[in-house]
Design an enzyme around this catalytic site. Structure first.
Site, PDB file in Angstrom:
ATOM      1  N   LYS A  41       5.939   3.056 -12.475  1.00  0.00           N
ATOM      2  CA  LYS A  41       6.519   3.064 -11.131  1.00  0.00           C
ATOM      3  C   LYS A  41       6.186   1.780 -10.378  1.00  0.00           C
ATOM      4  CE  LYS A  41       4.218   5.110  -7.690  1.00  0.00           C
ATOM      5  NZ  LYS A  41       4.005   4.284  -6.496  1.00  0.00           N
ATOM      6  N   ARG A  52       6.238   2.202   1.130  1.00  0.00           N
ATOM      7  CA  ARG A  52       5.626   0.951   1.574  1.00  0.00           C
ATOM      8  C   ARG A  52       6.087  -0.238   0.749  1.00  0.00           C
ATOM      9  NH1 ARG A  52       1.025   0.243   4.147  1.00  0.00           N
ATOM     10  NH2 ARG A  52       0.491  -1.394   2.675  1.00  0.00           N
ATOM     11  N   PRO A  73      -3.651  -3.087   5.326  1.00  0.00           N
ATOM     12  CA  PRO A  73      -3.059  -4.262   5.971  1.00  0.00           C
ATOM     13  C   PRO A  73      -2.217  -5.078   4.986  1.00  0.00           C
ATOM     14  CG  PRO A  73      -5.359  -4.670   5.451  1.00  0.00           C
ATOM     15  CD  PRO A  73      -5.096  -3.225   5.116  1.00  0.00           C
ATOM     16  N   ILE A  74      -1.333  -5.947   5.532  1.00  0.00           N
ATOM     17  CA  ILE A  74      -0.593  -6.840   4.625  1.00  0.00           C
ATOM     18  C   ILE A  74      -0.771  -8.304   5.058  1.00  0.00           C
ATOM     19  CG2 ILE A  74       1.111  -5.113   3.880  1.00  0.00           C
ATOM     20  CD1 ILE A  74       3.120  -6.662   5.673  1.00  0.00           C
ATOM     21  N   ASP A  75      -1.927  -8.567   5.698  1.00  0.00           N
ATOM     22  CA  ASP A  75      -2.200  -9.916   6.195  1.00  0.00           C
ATOM     23  C   ASP A  75      -2.138 -10.978   5.087  1.00  0.00           C
ATOM     24  OD1 ASP A  75      -4.490  -8.338   5.376  1.00  0.00           O
ATOM     25  OD2 ASP A  75      -5.713 -10.083   5.847  1.00  0.00           O
ATOM     26  N   ILE A 113     -11.740   0.369  -3.219  1.00  0.00           N
ATOM     27  CA  ILE A 113     -10.462  -0.275  -2.853  1.00  0.00           C
ATOM     28  C   ILE A 113      -9.896   0.287  -1.537  1.00  0.00           C
ATOM     29  CG2 ILE A 113      -8.145  -0.919  -3.674  1.00  0.00           C
ATOM     30  CD1 ILE A 113     -10.152  -1.866  -5.705  1.00  0.00           C
ATOM     31  N   ARG A 138       6.922  11.610  -5.805  1.00  0.00           N
ATOM     32  CA  ARG A 138       7.125  10.181  -5.557  1.00  0.00           C
ATOM     33  C   ARG A 138       6.849   9.357  -6.818  1.00  0.00           C
ATOM     34  NH1 ARG A 138       3.215   8.035  -1.448  1.00  0.00           N
ATOM     35  NH2 ARG A 138       3.800   6.275  -2.714  1.00  0.00           N
TER      36      ARG A 138
HETATM   37  C1  UD1 Z   1      -0.987  -1.307  -5.284  1.00  0.00           C
HETATM   38  C2  UD1 Z   1      -0.399  -0.059  -5.889  1.00  0.00           C
HETATM   39  C3  UD1 Z   1      -1.279   1.142  -5.572  1.00  0.00           C
HETATM   40  C4  UD1 Z   1      -2.709   0.868  -6.024  1.00  0.00           C
HETATM   41  C5  UD1 Z   1      -3.218  -0.459  -5.457  1.00  0.00           C
HETATM   42  C6  UD1 Z   1      -4.587  -0.856  -6.010  1.00  0.00           C
HETATM   43  C7  UD1 Z   1       1.959  -0.529  -5.836  1.00  0.00           C
HETATM   44  C8  UD1 Z   1       3.288  -0.214  -5.255  1.00  0.00           C
HETATM   45  N1  UD1 Z   1       0.927   0.140  -5.330  1.00  0.00           N
HETATM   46  O1  UD1 Z   1      -1.005  -1.112  -3.862  1.00  0.00           O
HETATM   47  O2  UD1 Z   1      -0.753   2.269  -6.271  1.00  0.00           O
HETATM   48  O3  UD1 Z   1      -3.548   1.905  -5.544  1.00  0.00           O
HETATM   49  O4  UD1 Z   1      -2.295  -1.512  -5.780  1.00  0.00           O
HETATM   50  O5  UD1 Z   1      -4.534  -0.955  -7.385  1.00  0.00           O
HETATM   51  O6  UD1 Z   1       1.836  -1.310  -6.770  1.00  0.00           O
HETATM   52  N2  UD1 Z   1      -5.518  -5.756   1.273  1.00  0.00           N
HETATM   53  C9  UD1 Z   1      -5.763  -6.537   2.381  1.00  0.00           C
HETATM   54  N3  UD1 Z   1      -4.759  -7.320   2.860  1.00  0.00           N
HETATM   55  C10 UD1 Z   1      -3.549  -7.408   2.258  1.00  0.00           C
HETATM   56  C11 UD1 Z   1      -3.301  -6.626   1.118  1.00  0.00           C
HETATM   57  C12 UD1 Z   1      -4.308  -5.802   0.636  1.00  0.00           C
HETATM   58  O7  UD1 Z   1      -6.849  -6.481   2.948  1.00  0.00           O
HETATM   59  O8  UD1 Z   1      -2.678  -8.164   2.729  1.00  0.00           O
HETATM   60  C13 UD1 Z   1      -6.579  -4.878   0.748  1.00  0.00           C
HETATM   61  C14 UD1 Z   1      -6.201  -3.391   0.790  1.00  0.00           C
HETATM   62  O9  UD1 Z   1      -6.505  -2.816   2.029  1.00  0.00           O
HETATM   63  C15 UD1 Z   1      -7.050  -2.825  -0.325  1.00  0.00           C
HETATM   64  C16 UD1 Z   1      -7.087  -3.971  -1.340  1.00  0.00           C
HETATM   65  O10 UD1 Z   1      -6.714  -5.148  -0.636  1.00  0.00           O
HETATM   66  O11 UD1 Z   1      -8.362  -2.576   0.112  1.00  0.00           O
HETATM   67  C17 UD1 Z   1      -6.173  -3.803  -2.516  1.00  0.00           C
HETATM   68  O12 UD1 Z   1      -4.868  -3.466  -2.080  1.00  0.00           O
HETATM   69  P1  UD1 Z   1      -3.566  -3.900  -2.893  1.00  0.00           P
HETATM   70  O13 UD1 Z   1      -3.966  -4.305  -4.270  1.00  0.00           O
HETATM   71  O14 UD1 Z   1      -2.791  -4.853  -2.072  1.00  0.00           O
HETATM   72  O15 UD1 Z   1      -2.771  -2.549  -2.979  1.00  0.00           O
HETATM   73  P2  UD1 Z   1      -1.212  -2.360  -2.895  1.00  0.00           P
HETATM   74  O16 UD1 Z   1      -0.511  -3.527  -3.488  1.00  0.00           O
HETATM   75  O17 UD1 Z   1      -0.839  -1.903  -1.531  1.00  0.00           O
END
Ligand code: UD1
Length: 430
Positions: free
Chosen positions: A22, A93, A123-125, A327, A397
């Protein structure tokens, strides 16, 4: 409202086939719109997140031809709109991947800011930091992220946190930027590699995916391709833990065993036997599982998406285990539900101390999120008596035909949508 109703206690035995990943699919679908030519994607999982993503894409003018439940032909030639509606981002998301794809292709995109979600603030910063480093102007207007650039220019970027989403999103935009981009401290998950391979098959020039450093040389245009998505390591892992928790013996087929190393290593530690084949793994469970400590980490560490499933196993194991979630901050909600089934645990910050009990008993519980919901299904399969799971829309989902696949290996589980159907099931199973 649909529910799963389960009569627990059956040892799961037999073979189960795993579908496409997925999380890889979501990145790949977004990336597919970066060419004006037709793209055929195969081994697409038929799950709700993927279907919502396809709807979001067709709303902006992508031609979506669902040739079968597991393949789709996409054409991004006539995209008339670079704004994604809030309705979609609320449901899924990962539609934020369209930000990187649209920005790369049209140098302009507008996607609503995703809020928090059930497993944390998320966050997506870092995504935005990447787009800015590539030369885009990024602003938040009326709840949406607006990214725009005259030219995207290659850059050297260090990600402060290892993020799957940021790595994929920045990689997509950089594929069509001018010049060379180097992204350091990248996520190394198999689906990052899959999205990179897919983009390369469309003519992108991405090297190093699967390592800490990804190097990209931007290209002006991308072309048509045909691509098959990798198997879903989390779906596979979920069935492996279902076997473990039910004293079962299950052959999980259509997997890449290398992607399952961390999961296999924990299954061995809690007392299972695991046989590895080229494209399958067999899990043979003992009568009683042993305790273990586990900490979730970015790949190749133990995946956070497999944390609730091992949590259920440890709730039935001999001894006390410590689970550390490094995480996401809010991923232990399933333990409150599990307590209703007789499990004992204590959560302190990002750590859960789980004391195994020799039996769980069926109860009515709710799925707090996707993976936690799947874990509660496993608990129901292992517990004595009847378990009813509410809010299974979360599970749908990410798991295709979950109940059907489980029935195929001997589970007594039904998806019901009325009290009458639930009663019929309980009368049938006795
Ligand atoms: C993806 C997966 C999700 C999985 C996660 C971790 C998809 C659609 N989803 O989510 O199923 O649980 O990877 O393996 O592929 N973070 C920041 N800033 C950012 C982005 C992330 O601080 O801009 C932090 C997050 O809060 C988290 C960590 O980085 O603590 C990892 O998140 P991330 O790997 O980005 O997860 P997703 O891509 O959202």
């Amino acid at each position: 409202m649909e529910q799963y109703i389960i009569k627990g206690g059956n040892e799961l035995r037999g073979e189960v086939e795993i579908g496409g990943a997925k999380n890889a699919a979501l990145g790949i679908l977004a990336a597919a719109i970066m060419t004006d030519e037709e793209v055929l994607i195969e081994n697409l999982p038929d799950v709700r997140d993927v279907n919502v993503m396809l709807e979001a894409m067709s709303q902006i003018g992508v031609k979506v031809d669902r040739v079968s439940s597991h393949s789709v032909i996409l054409c991004g030639e006539n995209i008339g709109d670079v704004n994604i509606e809030y309705e979609y981002i609320k449901k899924i998301r990962a539609s934020y991947y369209l930000l990187g794809a649209l920005l790369g292709k049209y140098k302009k995109a507008e996607v609503p800011l995703p809020g928090g979600c059930n497993i944390g603030s998320r966050p997506i910063d870092l995504h935005l930091k990447g787009f800015k480093a590539l030369g885009a102007k990024v602003s938040i207007r009326n709840g949406s992220i607006c990214a725009e650039a005259e030219h995207l220019r290659g850059c050297h970027l260090f990600l402060d946190t290892v993020s799957v989403g940021a790595t994929i999103n920045i990689m997509m935009a950089a594929s069509m930027a001018e010049g060379r981009t180097v992204i350091e401290n990248c996520a190394k998950e198999p689906h990052v590699v899959d999205v990179a391979n897919f983009l390369n098959s469309m003519g992108a020039n991405i090297k190093g995916a699967g390592t800490d450093v990804i190097r990209i040389v931007g290209v002006e245009r991308l072309h048509k391709t045909e691509y098959s998505i990798i198997p879903d390591q989390i779906e596979a892992g979920t069935f492996m833990f279902a076997a473990a928790c039910t004293h079962g013996d299950v052959l999980v087929k259509n997997v890449i065993p290398k992607h399952l190393e961390a999961t296999i290593s924990k299954l061995l530690e809690i007392g299972c036997r695991v046989e590895e084949y080229d494209t399958a793994v067999r899990v043979i469970a003992p009568k009683r599982l042993s305790c273990a400590n586990v900490k979730t980490l970015p790949y190749p560490g133990y995946p956070t998406d497999m944390q609730p499933q091992i949590g259920v196993a440890l709730a039935m194991a001999e001894g006390t285990s410590i689970v550390t979630e490094s995480i996401f901050e809010n991923r232990f909600k399933y333990l409150d539900e599990l307590a209703r089934m007789g499990a004992t645990s204590k959560v302190e910050g990002n750590t859960a101390i789980i004391t195994g009990s020799d039996r769980l008993t069926g109860a009515r519980v709710s799925a707090p999120d996707l993976r936690a919901g799947a874990a509660l299904v496993i608990a129901g399969l292992a517990a004595e008596g009847i378990t009813t799971i509410d809010d299974i829309v979360y599970i749908q989902r990410g798991y295709e035909a979950f109940d059907e696949k489980l029935r195929g290996i001997g589970a007594q589980i039904e998806c019901v949508s009325s009290h009458r159907e639930a009663r019929k099931f309980t009368l049938k199973v006795g």
